[in-house]
Motif scaffolding. Structure first.
Motif, PDB file in Angstrom:
ATOM      1  N   LEU A   1     -10.704   6.627 -10.978  1.00  0.00           N
ATOM      2  CA  LEU A   1     -11.849   7.486 -11.254  1.00  0.00           C
ATOM      3  C   LEU A   1     -11.545   8.375 -12.443  1.00  0.00           C
ATOM      4  N   GLY A   2     -12.542   8.616 -13.273  1.00  0.00           N
ATOM      5  CA  GLY A   2     -12.390   9.540 -14.384  1.00  0.00           C
ATOM      6  C   GLY A   2     -12.720  10.947 -13.930  1.00  0.00           C
ATOM      7  N   THR A   3     -11.873  11.912 -14.304  1.00  0.00           N
ATOM      8  CA  THR A   3     -12.087  13.295 -13.897  1.00  0.00           C
ATOM      9  C   THR A   3     -11.346  14.233 -14.837  1.00  0.00           C
ATOM     10  N   LYS A   4     -11.515  15.514 -14.644  1.00  0.00           N
ATOM     11  CA  LYS A   4     -10.715  16.530 -15.327  1.00  0.00           C
ATOM     12  C   LYS A   4     -10.029  17.329 -14.241  1.00  0.00           C
ATOM     13  N   GLY A   5      -8.804  17.750 -14.522  1.00  0.00           N
ATOM     14  CA  GLY A   5      -8.083  18.498 -13.506  1.00  0.00           C
ATOM     15  C   GLY A   5      -6.963  19.315 -14.097  1.00  0.00           C
ATOM     16  N   THR A   6      -6.181  19.906 -13.208  1.00  0.00           N
ATOM     17  CA  THR A   6      -5.055  20.759 -13.590  1.00  0.00           C
ATOM     18  C   THR A   6      -3.759  20.060 -13.255  1.00  0.00           C
ATOM     19  N   LEU A   7      -2.850  20.063 -14.219  1.00  0.00           N
ATOM     20  CA  LEU A   7      -1.519  19.508 -14.016  1.00  0.00           C
ATOM     21  C   LEU A   7      -0.486  20.595 -14.244  1.00  0.00           C
TER      22      LEU A   7
ATOM     23  N   HIS B   1      -3.903   7.850  -4.463  1.00  0.00           N
ATOM     24  CA  HIS B   1      -3.989   9.214  -4.990  1.00  0.00           C
ATOM     25  C   HIS B   1      -3.098   9.454  -6.208  1.00  0.00           C
ATOM     26  N   ARG B   2      -2.715   8.376  -6.894  1.00  0.00           N
ATOM     27  CA  ARG B   2      -1.935   8.539  -8.119  1.00  0.00           C
ATOM     28  C   ARG B   2      -2.823   9.155  -9.192  1.00  0.00           C
ATOM     29  N   VAL B   3      -2.235  10.042  -9.988  1.00  0.00           N
ATOM     30  CA  VAL B   3      -2.943  10.720 -11.063  1.00  0.00           C
ATOM     31  C   VAL B   3      -2.194  10.451 -12.359  1.00  0.00           C
ATOM     32  N   GLU B   4      -2.952  10.143 -13.408  1.00  0.00           N
ATOM     33  CA  GLU B   4      -2.318   9.993 -14.715  1.00  0.00           C
ATOM     34  C   GLU B   4      -3.219  10.590 -15.782  1.00  0.00           C
TER      35      GLU B   4
ATOM     36  N   ASP C   1      -5.531  26.262 -21.162  1.00  0.00           N
ATOM     37  CA  ASP C   1      -6.698  25.409 -20.995  1.00  0.00           C
ATOM     38  C   ASP C   1      -6.630  24.316 -22.059  1.00  0.00           C
ATOM     39  N   PHE C   2      -6.523  23.089 -21.625  1.00  0.00           N
ATOM     40  CA  PHE C   2      -6.406  21.937 -22.519  1.00  0.00           C
ATOM     41  C   PHE C   2      -7.524  21.937 -23.555  1.00  0.00           C
ATOM     42  N   GLN C   3      -8.747  22.247 -23.131  1.00  0.00           N
ATOM     43  CA  GLN C   3      -9.915  22.202 -24.012  1.00  0.00           C
ATOM     44  C   GLN C   3      -9.828  23.213 -25.149  1.00  0.00           C
TER      45      GLN C   3
ATOM     46  N   HIS D   1       3.221  21.396 -15.637  1.00  0.00           N
ATOM     47  CA  HIS D   1       4.352  20.936 -16.445  1.00  0.00           C
ATOM     48  C   HIS D   1       5.417  22.024 -16.352  1.00  0.00           C
ATOM     49  N   ILE D   2       6.451  21.755 -15.606  1.00  0.00           N
ATOM     50  CA  ILE D   2       7.523  22.701 -15.282  1.00  0.00           C
ATOM     51  C   ILE D   2       6.872  23.924 -14.635  1.00  0.00           C
ATOM     52  N   ARG D   3       6.763  25.060 -15.349  1.00  0.00           N
ATOM     53  CA  ARG D   3       6.145  26.249 -14.750  1.00  0.00           C
ATOM     54  C   ARG D   3       4.762  26.555 -15.324  1.00  0.00           C
ATOM     55  N   THR D   4       4.244  25.676 -16.149  1.00  0.00           N
ATOM     56  CA  THR D   4       2.962  25.920 -16.811  1.00  0.00           C
ATOM     57  C   THR D   4       1.871  25.043 -16.200  1.00  0.00           C
ATOM     58  N   GLN D   5       0.759  25.667 -15.853  1.00  0.00           N
ATOM     59  CA  GLN D   5      -0.400  24.917 -15.378  1.00  0.00           C
ATOM     60  C   GLN D   5      -1.315  24.661 -16.567  1.00  0.00           C
ATOM     61  N   ILE D   6      -1.728  23.408 -16.711  1.00  0.00           N
ATOM     62  CA  ILE D   6      -2.612  23.034 -17.814  1.00  0.00           C
ATOM     63  C   ILE D   6      -3.934  22.584 -17.195  1.00  0.00           C
ATOM     64  N   HIS D   7      -4.997  23.340 -17.474  1.00  0.00           N
ATOM     65  CA  HIS D   7      -6.320  23.107 -16.881  1.00  0.00           C
ATOM     66  C   HIS D   7      -7.172  22.193 -17.762  1.00  0.00           C
ATOM     67  N   ASN D   8      -8.152  21.550 -17.144  1.00  0.00           N
ATOM     68  CA  ASN D   8      -9.150  20.714 -17.826  1.00  0.00           C
ATOM     69  C   ASN D   8      -8.550  19.528 -18.580  1.00  0.00           C
ATOM     70  N   VAL D   9      -7.526  18.921 -18.003  1.00  0.00           N
ATOM     71  CA  VAL D   9      -6.905  17.748 -18.597  1.00  0.00           C
ATOM     72  C   VAL D   9      -7.701  16.511 -18.163  1.00  0.00           C
ATOM     73  N   PRO D  10      -8.126  15.662 -19.106  1.00  0.00           N
ATOM     74  CA  PRO D  10      -8.798  14.410 -18.722  1.00  0.00           C
ATOM     75  C   PRO D  10      -7.814  13.513 -17.967  1.00  0.00           C
ATOM     76  N   LEU D  11      -8.205  13.123 -16.758  1.00  0.00           N
ATOM     77  CA  LEU D  11      -7.311  12.382 -15.874  1.00  0.00           C
ATOM     78  C   LEU D  11      -7.966  11.118 -15.339  1.00  0.00           C
ATOM     79  N   LEU D  12      -7.126  10.236 -14.854  1.00  0.00           N
ATOM     80  CA  LEU D  12      -7.560   9.082 -14.075  1.00  0.00           C
ATOM     81  C   LEU D  12      -6.915   9.231 -12.706  1.00  0.00           C
ATOM     82  N   PHE D  13      -7.705   9.014 -11.652  1.00  0.00           N
ATOM     83  CA  PHE D  13      -7.270   9.255 -10.285  1.00  0.00           C
ATOM     84  C   PHE D  13      -7.524   8.014  -9.437  1.00  0.00           C
ATOM     85  N   CYS D  14      -6.515   7.585  -8.671  1.00  0.00           N
ATOM     86  CA  CYS D  14      -6.680   6.430  -7.793  1.00  0.00           C
ATOM     87  C   CYS D  14      -7.168   6.899  -6.425  1.00  0.00           C
TER      88      CYS D  14
END
Length: 142
Positions: A10-16, A35-38, A63-65, A18-31
């Protein structure tokens, strides 16, 4: 179209994180099965660069955007069969339909291993459909 374990992602946007940093609005693919996310392949390099810089700066969140050139989200996810804003039960039904179609192909070409993988995915999707139907029924009673 990206596939994972017999289901289209599924195509979506989400938060990932990276170490201690949260990155919001990242374009993602979700199974929807495992439940794998990439990170979407069209922005993967930008994500990695932003993540390294943000972590290096000690930013707790970004914010990625705001930092990456805007891409048309609809265009980015146009080859995804389903999207996050769809009704979850409809997404699962669509995934089941596709898995059944693929199962017929696997049987036709005699690929027993693929057949078994698809049967496992259908079992997971069937259980998810059952849970969603029960949840919908429970909401209807309240």
């Amino acid at each position: 179209m990206s596939f994972c374990c017999g289901a289209s992602m599924l195509g979506t946007k989400g938060t990932l994180r990276h170490i201690r940093t949260q990155i919001h609005n990242v374009p993602l693919l979700f199974c929807p099965v495992c439940h794998r996310v990439e990170v979407h392949h069209l922005v993967e390099n930008e994500y990695e660069i932003l993540a390294e810089y943000a972590h290096g700066d000690g930013a707790p969140e970004v914010d990625f955007q705001e930092y990456v050139e805007h891409r048309d989200v609809q265009e980015m996810f146009e080859n995804c069969v389903n999207h996050e804003n769809e009704e979850p039960l409809e997404v699962v039904r669509s995934q089941i339909d596709m898995a059944l179609d693929l199962l017929m192909v696997a049987k036709e070409i005699g690929d027993a291993e693929w057949e078994q993988q698809l049967k496992k995915r259908l079992n997971v999707l069937s259980q998810r459909r059952h849970k969603l139907k029960n949840k919908k029924t429970m909401r209807g009673l309240s």
